[in-house]
Write an enzyme that holds these catalytic residues in place. Structure first.
Site, PDB file in Angstrom:
ATOM      1  N   SER A   1      -2.960   2.440   0.922  1.00 58.99           N
ATOM      2  CA  SER A   1      -3.412   2.644  -0.459  1.00 58.99           C
ATOM      3  C   SER A   1      -2.759   3.844  -1.127  1.00 58.99           C
ATOM      4  CB  SER A   1      -4.947   2.745  -0.511  1.00 58.99           C
ATOM      5  OG  SER A   1      -5.526   1.548  -0.032  1.00 58.99           O
TER       6      SER A   1
ATOM      7  N   GLY B   1      -4.726  -1.630   2.002  1.00 58.24           N
ATOM      8  CA  GLY B   1      -5.207  -2.655   1.073  1.00 58.24           C
ATOM      9  C   GLY B   1      -6.667  -2.508   0.700  1.00 58.24           C
TER      10      GLY B   1
ATOM     11  N   GLY C   1       0.303  -2.819  -1.976  1.00 52.67           N
ATOM     12  CA  GLY C   1      -0.105  -3.263  -3.314  1.00 52.67           C
ATOM     13  C   GLY C   1       0.682  -2.629  -4.453  1.00 52.67           C
TER      14      GLY C   1
ATOM     15  N   HIS D   1       3.427  -3.705  12.104  1.00 49.08           N
ATOM     16  CA  HIS D   1       2.523  -3.571  10.946  1.00 49.08           C
ATOM     17  C   HIS D   1       1.114  -4.004  11.365  1.00 49.08           C
ATOM     18  CE1 HIS D   1       0.579  -4.213   7.099  1.00 49.08           C
ATOM     19  NE2 HIS D   1       1.459  -3.347   6.623  1.00 49.08           N
TER      20      HIS D   1
ATOM     21  N   ASN E   1       6.401  -2.961   0.829  1.00 44.41           N
ATOM     22  CA  ASN E   1       6.078  -4.140   1.643  1.00 44.41           C
ATOM     23  C   ASN E   1       5.373  -5.160   0.751  1.00 44.41           C
ATOM     24  OD1 ASN E   1       5.204  -5.985   3.516  1.00 44.41           O
ATOM     25  ND2 ASN E   1       3.714  -4.632   4.503  1.00 44.41           N
ATOM     26  N   TRP E   2       6.129  -6.174   0.353  1.00 41.83           N
ATOM     27  CA  TRP E   2       5.564  -7.166  -0.590  1.00 41.83           C
ATOM     28  C   TRP E   2       4.577  -8.104   0.102  1.00 41.83           C
ATOM     29  CZ3 TRP E   2      10.303  -9.080  -4.010  1.00 41.83           C
ATOM     30  CH2 TRP E   2      10.870  -7.966  -4.643  1.00 41.83           C
ATOM     31  N   LYS E   3       4.547  -8.095   1.421  1.00 45.12           N
ATOM     32  CA  LYS E   3       3.676  -8.999   2.190  1.00 45.12           C
ATOM     33  C   LYS E   3       3.911 -10.456   1.739  1.00 45.12           C
ATOM     34  CE  LYS E   3       0.422  -5.212   2.560  1.00 45.12           C
ATOM     35  NZ  LYS E   3      -0.829  -4.760   3.087  1.00 45.12           N
TER      36      LYS E   3
ATOM     37  N   GLU F   1      -1.115  -5.729  10.058  1.00 44.25           N
ATOM     38  CA  GLU F   1      -1.481  -7.141   9.879  1.00 44.25           C
ATOM     39  C   GLU F   1      -0.851  -8.006  10.964  1.00 44.25           C
ATOM     40  OE1 GLU F   1      -0.354  -7.133   5.770  1.00 44.25           O
ATOM     41  OE2 GLU F   1      -1.973  -5.683   5.467  1.00 44.25           O
TER      42      GLU F   1
ATOM     43  N   GLU G   1      -0.162   4.400   9.473  1.00 43.21           N
ATOM     44  CA  GLU G   1      -0.942   3.626   8.519  1.00 43.21           C
ATOM     45  C   GLU G   1      -2.332   3.364   9.098  1.00 43.21           C
ATOM     46  OE1 GLU G   1       1.665   1.177   5.772  1.00 43.21           O
ATOM     47  OE2 GLU G   1       1.664   0.085   7.648  1.00 43.21           O
TER      48      GLU G   1
HETATM   49  C1  PEP Z   1       1.087  -1.697   3.871  1.00 47.70           C
HETATM   50  O1  PEP Z   1       1.080  -2.913   3.759  1.00 47.70           O
HETATM   51  O2  PEP Z   1       1.812  -1.171   4.712  1.00 47.70           O
HETATM   52  C2  PEP Z   1       0.209  -0.916   2.992  1.00 47.70           C
HETATM   53  C3  PEP Z   1       0.172   0.387   3.150  1.00 47.70           C
HETATM   54  O3  PEP Z   1      -0.522  -1.593   2.035  1.00 47.70           O
HETATM   55  P1  PEP Z   1      -1.341  -0.922   0.816  1.00 47.70           P
HETATM   56  O4  PEP Z   1      -0.441   0.085   0.157  1.00 47.70           O
HETATM   57  O5  PEP Z   1      -1.685  -2.068  -0.087  1.00 47.70           O
HETATM   58  O6  PEP Z   1      -2.551  -0.260   1.404  1.00 47.70           O
END
Ligand code: PEP
Length: 256
Positions: A216, A176, A238, A98, A12-14, A100, A170
């Protein structure tokens, strides 16, 4: 993870990369991926403006994904993008729910469900994301939050449609932040999610659905997380922005 399920790893590049960085990232990942074959399903979720460009550079089985979609087919929804538009751009898979989108943008369980239904109707592999906030975890509500988000998110989803879905657990406090759930804590949540699916559908549906961990995940912790029975891959933020790191996670999935 169980050998009866093919691992799935999503990047997931966000709201990251520009056109050149995205091109370099997907080219680098594509060349690293040349021997992986179909042992792992891999998808990238670039920002909307780069979908077509990234789609044109995909190689070695990498699938194109969208970070979001809208719940209606067309009309006066300024700024939104429909499932049909995404399909036109070559999108194969889409994220819904998600954290966010839920907690920064304010999407409700109901909207997440409407988007899930729309993605499924368009024939996309929908990755429904769920997970608790830190205050919910500290109040002992992790399983209740997961159950509420899954029941709402899957409302109206048939067993046949479920077979085209992936779930992603998640924990919001791990996304993040550099904090990761321990393998035992993640496994505990995943096993309860699988049991819930068995109750809502049946054991065969529960045994076959992929449940990803996200929060993470990185090269240093991916193998121990994916060694757990009910963790079937990862949704990576990330660490998906560096081809070598993302590929190391894909390799951990392949070896799990
Ligand atoms: C995500 O955006 O779904 C995610 C798990 O981000 P990160 O790996 O940066 O925690």
């Amino acid at each position: 993870m169980s050998s009866q399920r093919t691992p799935f790893v999503g990047g997931n590049w966000k709201m990251n990369t520009n056109a050149q960085e995205g091109a370099d990232l997907i080219d680098g990942l594509g060349s690293l991926m040349s021997g992986v074959g179909d042992a792992v399903e891999v998808a990238v979720y670039p920002p909307f403006p780069y979908l077509v460009g990234i789609g044109g550079r995909l190689s070695n089985g990498i699938m194109l994904g969208s970070q979001d979609l809208w719940k209606d087919d067309n009309g006066a929804f300024t700024g939104e993008v429909s499932a049909a538009m995404l399909k036109d751009c070559g999108v194969h898979t889409v994220l819904t729910g998600h954290s966010e989108r839920r907690h920064v943008i304010g999407e409700s369980d109901e909207l997440v469900n409407q988007k899930t239904i729309k993605g499924l109707a368009a024939g996309m592999t929908v990755v429904l994301c769920i997970g608790e906030k830190i205050e919910e975890r500290e109040a002992g509500q992790t399983d209740a939050v997961n159950e509420r988000q899954i029941r709402a998110g899957l409302s109206g989803v048939s067993k046949d449609q479920l077979s085209k879905m992936v779930l992603a657990y998640e924990p919001v406090w791990a996304i993040g932040t550099g904090k990761t759930a321990t393998p035992d804590d993640a496994q505990d949540a995943h096993a309860k999610i699988r049991a819930l699916i068995a109750g809502m559908y049946d054991q065969a549906a529960a045994d076959s659905i992929r449940i990803l961990y996200g929060g993470s995940m990185k090269p240093g912790n991916a193998a121990e997380l994916m060694a757990m029975e009910d963790i079937d891959g990862g949704l990576i933020g990330g660490a998906s922005l560096k081809a070598e790191d993302f590929f190391a996670i894909i390799q951990a999935a392949q070896n799990s």
